[in-house]
Design a protein around this motif. Structure first.
Motif, PDB file in Angstrom:
ATOM      1  N   ALA A 126      39.865  37.927  35.972  1.00 23.27           N
ATOM      2  CA  ALA A 126      39.863  36.598  36.592  1.00 23.27           C
ATOM      3  C   ALA A 126      39.203  35.560  35.692  1.00 23.27           C
ATOM      4  N   ARG A 157      45.313  32.316  37.861  1.00 28.18           N
ATOM      5  CA  ARG A 157      45.031  32.283  39.302  1.00 28.18           C
ATOM      6  C   ARG A 157      45.903  33.267  40.077  1.00 28.18           C
ATOM      7  N   TYR A 216      38.412  33.588  43.617  1.00 26.40           N
ATOM      8  CA  TYR A 216      37.172  33.952  42.922  1.00 26.40           C
ATOM      9  C   TYR A 216      36.417  32.670  42.583  1.00 26.40           C
ATOM     10  N   TYR A 252      36.475  41.704  44.547  1.00 24.26           N
ATOM     11  CA  TYR A 252      36.747  41.982  43.138  1.00 24.26           C
ATOM     12  C   TYR A 252      35.906  43.159  42.652  1.00 24.26           C
TER      13      TYR A 252
END
Length: 651
Positions: free
Chosen positions: A528, A537, A546, A553
């Motif tokens: 990310a 994204r 995030y 995550y």
């Protein structure tokens, strides 16, 4: 002779030296066909071929490949005997007069570190300009994507921005009279299969080449639009949309006041736009649509009468179950077709006479059916839903009669990349490499795969690392329950997103005995925070935003579950991968080293996201099989280069 010990004529040398990857079919206004050939034997060079001459259109060292979005596509176009293409090394646009025996001439200027990139070309002869998508990497922290005009009047060419402001653009298409320009655009956090918009603008008759009266034609929330085209008479705009839950073909007028559904069907007439210029339909001489659709994993080519809204299969294409890059000129259809037992080939099909001509083949050898596994489409329960797979039983007539009837074969479960993608039954020698040596294979289309409608595709939203893993395990369990494979010799592999699924399955579940990760994701946070713009994204929908959902995550990253890991893994990685950085593999490798588990790490210098060079493709195939042979303690019949395996017990 036990499974896994069989000697097969389908070896890695044969695969890389006698096979090509065909892509990007184009057809010019005269009906000349063009296509790309990816050649592992030339270090992964993309050559441009045509039926107008026997030799390559561009010679070494030219390599037709663009790095826009990193995945590329749309790397060339041909108009009035002039070829325009992007050269991989410097990412400049070159032109080549195909009637003259000369060298390509650069149109665009050099840039530092190939920071100025171009793709998805359309030629506007009325204004002598090349329209394309431009990606500017001069500031890597703020990459800009625009639609530009590259002048064809003078050299070096001037580059003028026509459209900007959205995060991404694709499919610039000038109208036949040169008055209008179509394009598709979208913003983060959407991917092109999530939500895109179709726009139109008019060229202002000034020297600055500006667009006026720009307006959005279509594009609602959660509507994916792709592959816009002008009708032959210029009155209609055709495009593919999933507004009814499936990618179907529609058309509208220039003002966007009308909308016609050309043919309503629960089937996919399009696919995920990972690359530019993937064409799914065209028009015959009567203005009817020639289109491919996928249903239940099988592709079919058809004619759609745009007046009566009736669909007629083109019966001569039944020998192809996978059809890509459809182009039409007059009454000839050009495409890349293959089946489970037929290697891919560039085909020209005359739809009036139902005759075909094969222009190029991906494989230069004919393969004995005694060594070819014929796949079976399977559906299996998973959770409260179903998933799909393609099962390949072991096949090698030289040895199968020698097998102990009580022995069952080892299984390799393959999880495709994307994850918004799909596996097909197209002929794949890399699968036959395994099955002809005694492995069964299951290619899984887990929940979230394309080809089964928007609802199935969206089911992976917020569930990546859960549903895909559950489905890979459910597919293996199904085959175990059917008494087709050995429960104690279940393996799994995958590349990129499929590598992530593989690592999740091995760290969070105790079902597979070993695995192989090809440039797979191990740390979602790292992905990310440090990946290229196109996918920056992507995880917002697959995992959550995030850092708001940081806990998810962390929870779904394989690297955070190595304490549960007790299975050996081999890792293959490209040193120049900008999509999944080498650090993703290295973190995982170090964790296995610390746990004293068998692990191997193969880093390919100069490779990127996917391996294109002859020697590296061979090593990834042979190396994985070698690794599994050592883990399951069977003797390979092939004499291959050993892969160093750390922490391997010789007991």
């Amino acid at each position: 002779m036990s499974y896994g010990t069989w000697l097969s004529p389908i070896n890695s040398s044969l695969i890389v030296e006698n096979t090509l990857t065909l892509s990007e079919v184009q057809v010019d206004e005269k009906g000349n066909a063009y296509w790309l050939e990816l050649r592992p034997s030339e270090d992964g060079r993309y050559a441009i071929r045509s039926n107008r001459q026997q030799n390559d259109l561009i010679e070494t060292p030219f390599n037709c490949r663009t790095r826009v979005h990193e995945y590329g596509g749309g790397s060339y176009n041909v108009k009035n005997d002039i070829l325009y293409f992007t050269h991989f090394v410097d990412q400049r646009i070159y032109q080549l007069n195909l009637k003259e025996n000369n060298s390509p001439i650069p149109l665009t200027n050099e840039s530092n570190n190939s920071s100025l990139r171009y793709a998805d070309f359309d030629v506007d002869l009325s204004r002598q300009q090349l329209l394309c998508v431009h990606e500017n990497h001069e500031n890597e922290s703020d990459v800009q994507n625009t639609i530009v005009s590259v002048s064809l009047k003078n050299l070096p060419s001037s580059v003028i921005t026509l459209e900007s402001g959205y995060d991404f653009y694709s499919s610039p298409k000038v109208s036949h009279d040169g008055k209008y320009l179509l394009w598709i655009c979208w913003n983060n956090p959407n991917m092109p299969w999530d939500q895109t918009e179709l726009w139109i603008g008019e060229f202002n008759n000034d020297e600055n080449l500006t667009l006026i009266n720009k307006r959005k034609l279509f594009g609602k929330i959660d509507e994916s639009i792709l592959d816009p085209k002008w009708s032959p008479d210029g009155k209609f705009i055709y495009f593919i949309s999933d507004q009814n839950g499936w990618w179907n073909i529609y058309r509208t007028d220039i003002n966007g006041q009308s909308l016609e559904h050309i043919y309503n069907m629960d089937a996919e007439f399009g696919g995920p736009a990972w690359q530019f210029a993937t064409s799914y339909y065209g028009f015959d001489s009567n203005g009817n649509v020639i289109a491919v659709y996928w249903k239940d994993g099988i592709a079919k080519l058809n004619r759609i009468d745009v007046q009566t809204k009736t669909l007629t299969p083109l019966i001569e294409t039944v020998e192809y179950t996978d059809i890509r890059f459809v182009r039409v000129c007059n009454n000839s259809v050009y495409f890349i077709g293959s089946s489970s037992v037929k290697p891919s080939e560039v085909v020209m099909l005359n739809i009036e006479t139902n005759t075909k001509q094969v222009l190029s083949r991906s494989a230069t050898l004919k393969f004995d059916s005694r060594y070819l596994s014929v796949p079976e489409m399977i559906t299996f329960a998973t959770g409260n839903d179903i998933a799909y797979g393609i099962y390949y039983p072991p096949k090698n007539d030289d040895y199968q009669h020698l097998i102990n009837k009580t022995e069952l074969p080892p299984l390799l479960v393959r999880t495709h990349g994307g994850p918004t993608s799909a596996t097909t039954s197209a002929f794949n020698l890399r699968i036959q490499y395994w099955t002809s040596r005694g492995f069964a294979m299951l290619d899984v289309n887990y929940r979230g795969s394309t080809g089964y409608g928007r609802k199935f595709r969206d089911s992976l939203k917020d569930n990546w690392g859960i549903y895909d893993v559950q489905d890979a395990i459910a597919g293996a369990k199904y085959l175990v329950e059917q008494n087709k494979v050995d429960r104690n010799r279940l393996t799994i592999d995958g590349g990129s997103a499929g590598g992530y699924t593989t690592l999740c399955a091995l760290t969070m579940y105790d079902y597979f005995s070993a695995g192989a990760s090809h440039y797979g994701v191990s740390d979602l946070e790292l992905l990310a925070l440090d990946t290229h713009k196109f996918e920056a994204r992507y995880l917002d929908r697959l995992i959550g935003e995030y850092p708001a959902k940081k806990n998810i995550y962390v929870e779904r990253s394989p690297i955070n579950h190595v304490k549960n890991l007790s299975k050996p893994i081999i890792f293959f990685q490209g040193s120049e991968d900008k999509v999944v950085l080498p650090s993703q593999a290295e973190i995982m490798v170090n964790a296995l080293r610390q746990k004293k588990l068998p692990v191997a790490y193969v880093l390919f210098d100069g490779e990127q996201h996917g391996f294109r060079k002859n020697k590296n493709i061979r090593k990834s195939l042979d190396g994985q099989f070698y690794f599994f042979s050592k883990i399951f303690r069977f003797q390979m019949a092939d004499d291959v280069e050993p892969i160093p395996i750390e922490n391997l017990s010789e007991d």
